[in-house]
Design a protein around this motif. Structure first.
Motif, short mmCIF file in Angstrom:
data_model
loop_
_atom_site.label_atom_id
_atom_site.label_comp_id
_atom_site.label_asym_id
_atom_site.label_seq_id
_atom_site.Cartn_x
_atom_site.Cartn_y
_atom_site.Cartn_z
N ASP A 75 0.83 -1.22 0.00
CA ASP A 75 0.00 0.00 0.00
C ASP A 75 0.86 1.26 0.00
O ASP A 75 0.33 2.37 0.03
N CYS A 81 -0.69 -3.97 -4.91
CA CYS A 81 -0.93 -5.29 -4.33
C CYS A 81 -1.44 -6.25 -5.41
O CYS A 81 -2.19 -5.84 -6.30
N LYS A 86 -4.77 -7.98 -2.02
CA LYS A 86 -5.89 -7.05 -1.93
C LYS A 86 -6.90 -7.47 -0.86
O LYS A 86 -7.67 -6.65 -0.38
N GLN A 87 -6.89 -8.74 -0.49
CA GLN A 87 -7.86 -9.26 0.47
C GLN A 87 -7.30 -9.45 1.88
O GLN A 87 -8.03 -9.78 2.80
N GLU A 132 -8.12 -0.61 -2.25
CA GLU A 132 -7.09 -1.31 -1.50
C GLU A 132 -6.51 -0.46 -0.39
O GLU A 132 -6.25 -0.93 0.70
N ARG A 133 -6.27 0.81 -0.66
CA ARG A 133 -5.57 1.68 0.29
C ARG A 133 -6.58 2.42 1.15
O ARG A 133 -7.13 3.44 0.76
N ASN A 140 -4.64 3.71 -6.12
CA ASN A 140 -5.55 2.91 -5.31
C ASN A 140 -6.40 2.03 -6.22
O ASN A 140 -7.28 2.50 -6.91
N THR A 142 -9.19 -0.72 -7.27
CA THR A 142 -10.55 -1.03 -6.82
C THR A 142 -11.09 -2.18 -7.67
O THR A 142 -11.11 -2.09 -8.90
N THR A 146 -10.85 -5.86 -3.37
CA THR A 146 -10.68 -4.74 -2.44
C THR A 146 -12.01 -4.43 -1.76
O THR A 146 -12.05 -4.09 -0.58
#
Length: 159
Positions: A75, A81, A86-87, A132-133, A140, A142, A146
């Protein structure tokens, strides 16, 4: 795999020692969850104490928490990621929230709420997609992964 800072590194050497590799939130969360469930099963208070030690390390370490927000190494800066990473924060939040509920810790509940509040305020785009962030920095990503991770934090905060 637990290092001297109470953080879980991502693997072991061939001699079955901590390899000092990356600290990911999901490893920390799975260990917290594992010790919490072992405590529930056995009633052994030392297991709950270990879960709390791991949780305290995650909350206080800049490796996993920056400015109060759960953060992966991917991040930071221009890194990104991969689909698994991401998870990771969602896995952590599910297990951390379970410990918060088991202990009744207001500190842990506040941390859970901070994640939900921060990602909702900073990590949501115009279509309400969550990235993600969680601190809202760029770039970032998506996607559904995420979104699933962030929903774990929102669900944890909702109780």
């Amino acid at each position: 795999m637990i290092n001297t800072s109470g953080l879980v590194n991502d693997g072991l050497t061939s001699a079955c020692a901590n390899n000092g590799s990356t600290v990911w939130s999901y490893n920390q969360g799975l260990a917290i969850g594992g010790f919490t469930e072992l405590w529930r099963t056995t009633g052994d208070s030392s297991l709950l104490a270990t879960a709390r030690t791991l949780a305290d390390a995650a909350v206080s370490s800049p490796t996993l928490t920056r400015d109060g927000v759960l953060t992966e190494s991917c991040d930071i800066g221009s890194a990104s990621c991969d689909d698994n990473q991401k998870q990771f924060k969602g896995i952590f939040m599910r297990n951390f929230a379970d410990l918060a509920k088991a202990t009744g810790s207001s500190t842990y509940q506040s941390y859970v709420q901070k994640q939900a509040d921060t990602l909702w305020a900073r990590d949501r785009n115009s279509l309400n997609a969550l990235g993600e962030r969680w601190a809202g920095t760029s770039p970032n990503q998506t996607d559904w992964r995420t979104q699933a991770g962030a929903l774990e934090a929102l669900t944890a905060a909702a109780g």
